[in-house]
Write a protein that holds these residues in place. Structure first.
Motif, mmCIF file in Angstrom:
data_model
loop_
_atom_site.group_PDB
_atom_site.id
_atom_site.type_symbol
_atom_site.label_atom_id
_atom_site.label_comp_id
_atom_site.label_asym_id
_atom_site.label_seq_id
_atom_site.Cartn_x
_atom_site.Cartn_y
_atom_site.Cartn_z
ATOM 1 N N ALA A 94 0.837 -1.193 0.000
ATOM 2 C CA ALA A 94 0.000 0.000 0.000
ATOM 3 C C ALA A 94 0.876 1.247 0.000
ATOM 4 N N ARG A 135 -2.868 -0.040 -5.531
ATOM 5 C CA ARG A 135 -4.229 0.315 -5.113
ATOM 6 C C ARG A 135 -4.800 -0.770 -4.208
ATOM 7 N N LYS A 136 -5.656 -0.306 -3.306
ATOM 8 C CA LYS A 136 -6.235 -1.249 -2.346
ATOM 9 C C LYS A 136 -6.901 -2.409 -3.054
ATOM 10 N N ILE A 146 -7.201 -5.709 3.592
ATOM 11 C CA ILE A 146 -6.697 -4.357 3.381
ATOM 12 C C ILE A 146 -7.758 -3.301 3.696
ATOM 13 N N TYR A 147 -9.025 -3.706 3.596
ATOM 14 C CA TYR A 147 -10.089 -2.746 3.906
ATOM 15 C C TYR A 147 -10.387 -2.705 5.403
#
Lengths: 651, 255
Positions: free
Chosen positions: A102, A107-108, A186-187
Motif C-alpha cells: 500500500a 491500489r487497495k 486491506i479494507y
C-alpha cells in the motif's frame, strides 16, 4: 519479504499472486501444510464413509449411520475452524507486507484481489495434493480397519468419485471464505495498524481471586454431578438436567481454571522467594504468567477436546476389547438349538462332529419349562414367561462353560439368573419370593441365590429360574419341557464354516444367533468400525491440538528471540536455556493434557459404570491404553516443540 | 594497580573466501582497574565488534584476551557464560530488559542465576536501587516505566553482581539529554566512589567527556587516544570534538 516487480505493466494480478507464493514458499509452507493435512483427513474419512463395506453397516445400523453423520459434521466444523485459525495466524504474519504494498502505491483493490487469488491458488493446489495423499492414506487405513475387524473381507477404498466431489465442495466453500477474508484484509485495517500490529505488548494479568474461586467451584460441582450415583429412575429429563448442567459447568470451569486459577497458582509460587529467585525459574514462571491469558482459550479447547477424545477412544476401545466376553454372555455355548426331533438333532450333531478342527468339549441337553410367575415385589422387568431349569442342569452347564458357579437348593427354593443387560443385584431379590402358577396349583418359592452364568442364547424376556431337581421333575410331569441341545467346542472363535452351516439349518431359535462365532464376529466387526471411526477422529484431534500448541509455541519463540539473547548476554549458558525451554514447554503441554485426562477419567468413570453394568467387565485396561496412547503422541509433539524452540532462540 | 583487560593483536574478519571484510585489525587494548574508558569512532569503525568480543558474545578471529587474569580464548561455552555472569556487567542502548520481569526481578536476575541466597539478594537489590534512585519503581514492569528509568534499571542489573568490568554499548543512545546526564553522572559516581572499571562505546562526544580516557577507532585500527588528565570535563569535551573532526566521516552527530 517480497518486493513486487515494479514497472511491469503487463504483469497480471494472477501472475503476481503466483509469484508471491513461489517467492516466499517458506512463509506459506506452514499454512499450506495445514490445508493439505485437513484435506487428507477429510477425504480419507469421506472415502471410508462411501466404501461399500461401511455403507453396508451404515444401512444395517441406525447407531452407525448416526455416528457417521455426527462424526462428519464434527469433522467439517473442526477442519473449518482449524483452517480459519491457521489462516488468521498466517495473515497476521503478512500484515506488514500488505502495508508495504500500500505504501509503495498499489491500489487497495489490486492488493485485495491479489490476496484473494493467492489464497485461491494455494487452496486449489492443496485440494489436488490432499486428494492424492488421501487416496494413498485411505488404503493404509483400510488395511488397519481390516486388521481390526479380523476378517479377510474385501474392504474397497478405491478412488471414490463421491468422496472427491464432497471433499472438493466442502473445501471450496472454506477456501472461498478465507479468500474473501484475505480480500477484505486491506479494507479492514488502516495502514498504521498493518504496520504496528505486533507492537502490542502483553500486560501482566491481574489476580482475580473471585473468578479463580468460581472456577474451582464450577469444576467441583460438575465433577460432583457427573460422579453422582445413578438415580433409581433414569429419565431423559434427568439426563439433560444433570449432565447438561455438569457439561456447562465443566466448560466454564475449565476456562476459568486456565484463566484465573493458574494465574493465582503461579503468583503464589512467586511468593516463595527462595525457590522463585533461584536459577532460571524466575524466567519461566514470569513468561508463563504473561502468556497465560493469551493461551487460556486454546488450553480450554485442547483440554476439553482431549478429554472428549480419550473418553470416546476409551469407551470404544473397551467395546472392542470386551467383545469376546460380551459375546460369551449373549451366546454362552458354541452352538445351541431347540430340539426338533431325533432326525433334525442328529443332523446338527453330524455337522458339528464333522468339524475336526473344533472338537466337541461338552455336549448336553438343557430342558426348560416355561411357566407364568408373579413376583412378591415390583420389578421393572417383564418376567413372563419364566424359564425354569433344574439345579443339576444349571450346574452341569456352568461346569461345561468353566464357570465356577454352583447352585444348591432344597426342595422349595429357587435361584434367579441375573437377566442380561440389567443391573439387578443380589439385594433386589433377597428375602423375596416368586409365585409360579402350575396346572396343579400355584407354589411360592423364596429366592435364595442370584447367579450370573447364563446357559442359553439371549432371548427377551431373559428371566431364568433355577429350581431344585425334585421340583423340576414334578412340574415336568404336567408341563412338558422344551429341550435345548448345546455344544461347546474347542477354539470356538474360529469356527466360521461350521457356524454358518449350523445357523442355516437351525434358523431363528433365539433373538441372537444360535452360534457363538457369529455373535462374536458381528460384534467384532461392529466394534472395529466404531473403534476405527473414533480412533480416526481421535487421531485428528490429537494431531490438531498438538499442532496448535506447536505453532503457538513457535510464534512465541520468534517473538522471544530477543529476550533469550539478553539472557545469553547476562551469562546463562545454552544448556540452562534449553532446560528452561523444556520446563516451560512441559507446562504448556502438560497442563491442558493433565486437565484433559482428569476430566476424561471422571467422564469415563461415569461411562464405565454405565457400560460395565451392561457387560460386566473391567474397563481399566482399555482406558489406560487410550490414555497412554494419548500421552505418547503428546510427548512426541513436546520433543518436537522443544527442539524447534531451542533452534530458534538458542542457536 | 591491577590490569583488568589486556587484549593483544585482536583481529576480526567477516565473510568467506573472496569476499572478506576486516572489522578489526591488530587492536591492542589495556584497561587498568578503576578506569573509565570510552571508545569512539565513526559508524562501521568496529567499536561494537570490539565490545562484543570483550564481552565474549563474539569471538575474535585471532588474538588473545585476558580479563582479570583469565584467558578468554581458551574457554568453552559453559565457562564463558559463567564468566559473563560473574565478572561482567552489561549496559546496552536498547536496555535489554526482560519484559516479563519486574524492575526488581530484572535487577536481581544475575544473582538469581548464580543461585545466591535470598537475603543477600534482597539486600543488594535495595542497595543498587538506592544508588540509582529507582526504589519506588521496583515492582513495576518495563512497559510501565520511562526510558531513563529503564536504563537505570539496566545499570543496576549491570552492577549488582559487583563485576570486575562494566561494558556499556551506547548507553545514552536512546535517552533524552536529561536522562542521559543522570545516567552518566551515576556511572561517574560508580567509577569514582566504588572504583568500578567501565568500558563504554559511544559516538556521543558529551558522553565520552565523562571518561578518563578515550580511544578512537577508525577502519578497525586504533586511530588515537585521548587522556583527560587534569582537564575539566568541558575542556575534555572540546578536545574530543577536535579529534572527531580530524577523524571525519559519520562522527559529526554531536549534541
Amino acid at each position: 519479504m517480497f518486493y513486487p516487480h515494479w514497472g511491469v505493466e503487463q504483469m497480471t494480478l494472477f501472475s503476481l499472486a503466483r509469484k508471491n507464493i513461489k517467492g516466499n514458499f517458506n512463509n506459506y509452507f506452514v499454512y499450506f501444510v495445514t490445508l493439505v493435512f485437513s484435506m487428507v483427513i477429510y477425504y480419507t474419512f469421506t472415502s471410508l464413509q462411501y466404501s461399500e463395506k461401511i455403507q453396508e453397516s451404515i444401512e444395517l445400523s441406525d447407531t452407525m449411520s448416526f455416528m457417521f453423520g455426527v462424526s462428519s459434521i464434527i469433522l467439517i466444523l473442526f477442519v473449518a475452524i482449524f483452517i480459519l485459525y491457521s489462516n488468521s495466524f498466517f495473515t497476521r504474519k503478512r500484515k506488514k507486507e500488505v502495508g508495504l504494498y500500500a505504501i509503495l502505491g498499489l491500489r487497495k483493490k489490486t492488493i485485495a484481489k491479489m490476496l484473494f487469488y493467492e489464497n485461491l491458488i494455494m487452496g486449489i493446489i492443496a485440494i489436488v495434493i490432499g486428494i492424492i495423499l488421501g487416496t494413498l492414506l485411505s488404503k493404509l487405513f483400510a488395511m488397519i480397519l481390516i486388521k481390526l475387524m479380523g476378517s479377510i473381507a474385501e474392504v474397497d477404498f478405491g478412488i471414490s468419485i463421491l468422496a472427491i466431489t464432497q471433499t472438493v465442495i466442502v473445501f471450496m466453500v472454506i477456501i472461498l471464505f478465507t479468500s474473501v477474508q484475505g480480500y477484505r484484509l486491506i479494507y479492514r485495517f488502516t495502514l498504521i495498524e498493518l504496520f504496528y500490529d505486533e507492537k502490542k505488548g502483553e500486560q501482566i494479568p491481574k489476580v482475580s481471586l473471585i473468578s479463580a474461586v468460581i472456577g474451582v467451584i464450577l469444576l467441583v460441582v460438575s465433577y460432583w454431578l457427573i460422579l453422582k450415583p445413578f438415580p433409581d429412575e433414569f429419565t431423559t429429563e434427568y439426563l439433560m438436567k444433570n449432565y447438561g448442567i455438569a457439561f456447562v459447568a465443566l466448560v466454564i470451569g475449565t476456562h476459568l481454571f486456565f484463566r484465573s486459577v493458574t494465574v493465582y497458582l503461579l503468583r503464589l509460587s512467586q511468593k516463595n522467594k527462595s525457590r522463585y529467585y533461584r536459577g532460571t525459574r524466575i524466567i519461566e514462571t514470569s513468561r508463563l504468567l504473561f502468556r497465560i491469558r493469551g493461551n487460556a482459550r486454546t488450553f480450554t479447547v485442547i483440554a476439553l477436546l482431549s478429554s472428549a477424545t480419550i473418553c470416546f477412544l476409551g469407551a470404544t476401545y473397551s467395546g472392542y476389547y470386551s467383545n469376546e466376553k460380551r459375546a460369551e454372555e449373549v451366546v454362552p455355548f458354541s452352538y445351541s438349538h431347540l430340539s426338533k426331533g431325533p432326525e433334525f438333532d442328529s443332523q446338527v450333531e453330524r455337522i458339528i462332529k464333522a468339524d475336526h478342527r473344533h472338537p466337541i468339549k461338552a455336549q448336553l441337553d438343557i430342558p426348560v419349562i416355561q411357566v407364568k410367575g408373579i413376583l412378591s415385589f415390583q420389578l421393572d422387568y417383564d418376567i413372563n414367561p419364566v424359564q425354569l431349569i433344574s439345579e443339576s442342569t444349571f450346574n452341569k452347564a456352568a461346569n461345561a462353560l468353566n464357570k465356577d458357579e454352583t447352585v444348591l437348593l432344597s426342595r422349595n427354593q429357587a435361584a434367579v439368573i441375573q437377566p442380561r443387560f440389567t443391573e439387578y443385584t443380589k439385594s433386589v431379590f433377597k428375602g423375596e419370593n416368586i409365585t409360579i402358577q402350575l396346572p396343579q396349583g400355584s407354589s411360592e418359592l423364596p429366592f435364595v441365590h442370584m447367579v450370573e452364568s447364563n446357559v442359553l442364547p439371549f432371548d427377551y424376556p431373559d428371566f431364568f429360574l433355577v429350581v431344585s431337581n425334585e421340583m423340576f421333575a414334578e412340574i415336568a410331569k404336567k408341563e412338558a419341557p422344551l429341550t435345548y441341545k448345546v455344544y461347546e467346542v474347542e477354539n470356538e472363535v474360529t469356527a466360521q464354516a461350521t457356524s454358518k452351516k449350523v445357523n442355516k439349518l437351525v434358523g431363528n431359535d433365539f433373538q441372537v444367533s444360535s452360534s457363538f462365532y457369529t455373535e462374536y464376529k458381528q460384534g467384532k466387526e461392529g466394534n472395529a468400525i466404531t473403534l476405527f471411526i473414533f480412533g480416526f477422529l481421535g487421531l485428528v484431534f490429537l494431531a490438531a491440538s498438538g499442532s496448535i500448541i506447536y505453532f503457538k509455541q513457535l510464534t512465541e519463540a520468534n517473538e522471544a528471540k530477543g529476550q533469550y539473547e539478553i539472557l545469553r548476554k547476562i551469562g546463562v549458558n545454552k544448556k540452562d536455556i534449553r532446560k528452561s525451554i523444556k520446563r516451560q514447554s512441559l507446562f504448556v503441554f502438560g497442563l491442558p493434557l493433565t486437565v484433559g485426562i482428569l476430566h476424561s477419567c471422571v467422564a469415563l468413570y461415569f461411562t464405565s459404570n454405565f457400560i460395565s453394568n451392561l457387560i460386566g467387565i473391567n474397563l481399566i485396561f482399555p482406558i489406560l491404553m487410550a490414555i497412554v496412547f494419548f500421552v505418547i503422541i503428546y510427548a512426541v509433539y513436546y520433543v518436537l516443540t522443544v527442539n524447534t524452540y531451542n533452534r530458534i532462540v538458542n542457536k | 594497580m591491577k590490569t583488568i583487560v589486556e587484549a593483544k593483536q585482536i583481529k576480526k574478519v567477516y565473510g568467506a573466501k573472496g569476499n572478506v571484510f576486516s572489522a578489526l585489525e591488530d587492536i591492542d587494548l589495556t584497561v587498568m582497574e578503576g578506569e573509565f574508558v570510552g571508545i569512539m569512532g565513526p559508524s562501521g569503525a568496529g567499536k561494537s565488534t570490539l565490545l562484543n568480543i570483550l564481552a565474549t558474545i563474539d569471538e575474535p578471529t585471532a588474538g588473545d584476551i585476558v580479563v582479570d587474569g583469565i584467558n578468554l580464548t581458551k574457554m568453552n561455552e559453559e565457562r564463558l557464560s559463567a564468566f559473563r555472569r560473574d565478572k561482567l556487567g552489561f549496559l546496552f542502548q536498547d536496555y535489554n530488559l526482560l519484559d516479563t520481569l519486574t524492575v526488581k526481578e530484572n535487577i536481581i536476575l544475575p544473582l538469581a542465576l548464580a543461585k545466591l541466597n535470598v537475603k543477600e539478594l534482597e539486600r543488594r537489590a535495595d542497595e543498587v536501587a538506592d544508588k540509582f534512585g529507582i526504589r519506588d519503581i521496583l515492582n513495576k514492569y518495563p512497559y510501565q516505566i520511562s526510558g531513563g528509568q529503564k536504563q537505570r534499571t539496566a545499570a543496576s542489573r549491570a552492577i549488582i553482581s559487583k563485576p570486575n568490568l562494566i561494558l556499556a554499548d551506547e548507553p545514552t543512545g536512546a535517552l533524552d539529554s536529561k536522562s542521559a546526564t543522570d545516567l552518566l553522572e551515576s556511572l561517574k559516581d560508580l567509577n569514582e566512589q566504588d572504583k568500578a572499571t567501565i568500558l563504554m562505546v559511544t559516538h556521543d562526544a558529551y558522553a565520552a567527556s565523562y571518561c578518563n580516557r578515550v580511544l578512537f577507532i577508525k577502519d578497525g585500527k586504533i586511530f588515537t587516544e585521548l587522556v583527560k588528565g587534569k582537564r575539566s570535563r568541558k575542556e575534555f569535551f572540546n578536545k574530543v570534538l577536535d579529534v572527531l573532526s580530524a577523524l571525519g566521516g559519520g562522527a559529526n552527530d554531536v549534541i
